[in-house]
Design a protein around this motif. Sequence first.
Motif, short mmCIF file in Angstrom:
data_model
loop_
_atom_site.label_atom_id
_atom_site.label_comp_id
_atom_site.label_asym_id
_atom_site.label_seq_id
_atom_site.Cartn_x
_atom_site.Cartn_y
_atom_site.Cartn_z
N ALA A 95 83.16 49.11 53.99
CA ALA A 95 84.63 48.46 53.08
C ALA A 95 84.11 48.02 52.29
O ALA A 95 83.46 48.19 51.47
N LEU A 96 85.09 47.27 52.10
CA LEU A 96 85.60 46.43 50.46
C LEU A 96 85.89 45.08 50.79
O LEU A 96 86.97 44.95 51.50
N ALA A 97 85.69 44.27 50.28
CA ALA A 97 86.22 42.77 49.49
C ALA A 97 86.85 42.30 48.05
O ALA A 97 86.22 42.80 47.29
N THR A 98 87.36 41.24 48.37
CA THR A 98 88.12 40.72 46.31
C THR A 98 87.66 39.55 47.72
O THR A 98 87.37 39.32 49.12
N ALA A 99 86.98 38.48 46.53
CA ALA A 99 87.15 37.25 47.40
C ALA A 99 87.86 36.19 45.88
O ALA A 99 86.62 36.51 44.99
N SER A 100 87.74 35.38 46.52
CA SER A 100 87.81 33.92 45.47
C SER A 100 86.75 32.41 45.40
O SER A 100 87.28 32.24 46.66
N PHE A 101 86.28 32.11 44.28
CA PHE A 101 86.03 31.32 44.56
C PHE A 101 85.59 29.78 44.03
O PHE A 101 86.14 30.30 43.11
N ARG A 102 85.39 28.96 43.93
CA ARG A 102 85.85 27.74 43.88
C ARG A 102 84.62 27.49 43.46
O ARG A 102 84.21 26.64 44.39
N ILE A 103 84.56 26.17 41.68
CA ILE A 103 83.62 25.92 41.74
C ILE A 103 83.38 24.63 42.12
O ILE A 103 85.07 23.99 41.80
N ILE A 104 82.65 24.15 42.21
CA ILE A 104 82.47 22.85 43.35
C ILE A 104 81.72 21.46 42.41
O ILE A 104 81.44 21.09 42.16
N GLU A 105 81.74 20.04 42.90
CA GLU A 105 81.36 19.12 41.69
C GLU A 105 80.07 18.53 43.20
O GLU A 105 80.44 18.52 44.12
N LYS A 106 79.61 18.26 42.52
CA LYS A 106 78.30 18.65 43.21
C LYS A 106 77.76 16.98 43.24
O LYS A 106 78.63 16.44 42.38
N LYS A 107 77.33 16.53 44.73
CA LYS A 107 77.48 15.46 44.63
C LYS A 107 76.04 14.38 44.53
O LYS A 107 74.85 15.53 44.40
N ALA A 108 75.83 13.24 44.25
CA ALA A 108 75.12 12.99 43.47
C ALA A 108 74.04 12.45 44.87
O ALA A 108 74.27 12.50 45.80
#
Length: 140
Positions: free
Chosen positions: A127-140
């Motif tokens: 199997a092979l894959a590509t993926a996009s990841f979003r940087i999210i803000e950390k909750k306090a």
Amino acid sequence: MDTANGRSRMEHLSEIARNTFWGYVGCELEFMDEKKVIVTLDVREHHLNLIGILHGGVHTTLLDSAMGIIAMAARPGEDVVTSSMNVHFTSPVRIGKVTVIAEILHTSGKTITTQGTLRSADDTLCALATASFRIIEKKA
């Protein structure tokens, strides 16, 4: 990331992941640096689907996990989540060890694009894959 720091971070991630879905599946983090992550799984009967091959969800879990770790390594201290993923299943897997290698393809302000391959013990591309990841803000 230097080798000692990379090893320490790898051990830390492995420890906290042990009691999560990652640990339940049986994933092992074998190698990690800022350019590449290697994850393995000893495929057992409970990982198979009804026709006796590795369940597509397990393929996807391994690829998503490895690509997520390399995305985290690219942006230490920031949280990332998968925003999209495309998987190609190329060859069936049965019982035995599989290896996933994940690498960064591109980074930008709030997005990291990765690729991953899953290979069987005889080095067959399964199997092979590509993926996009979003940087999210950390909750306090």
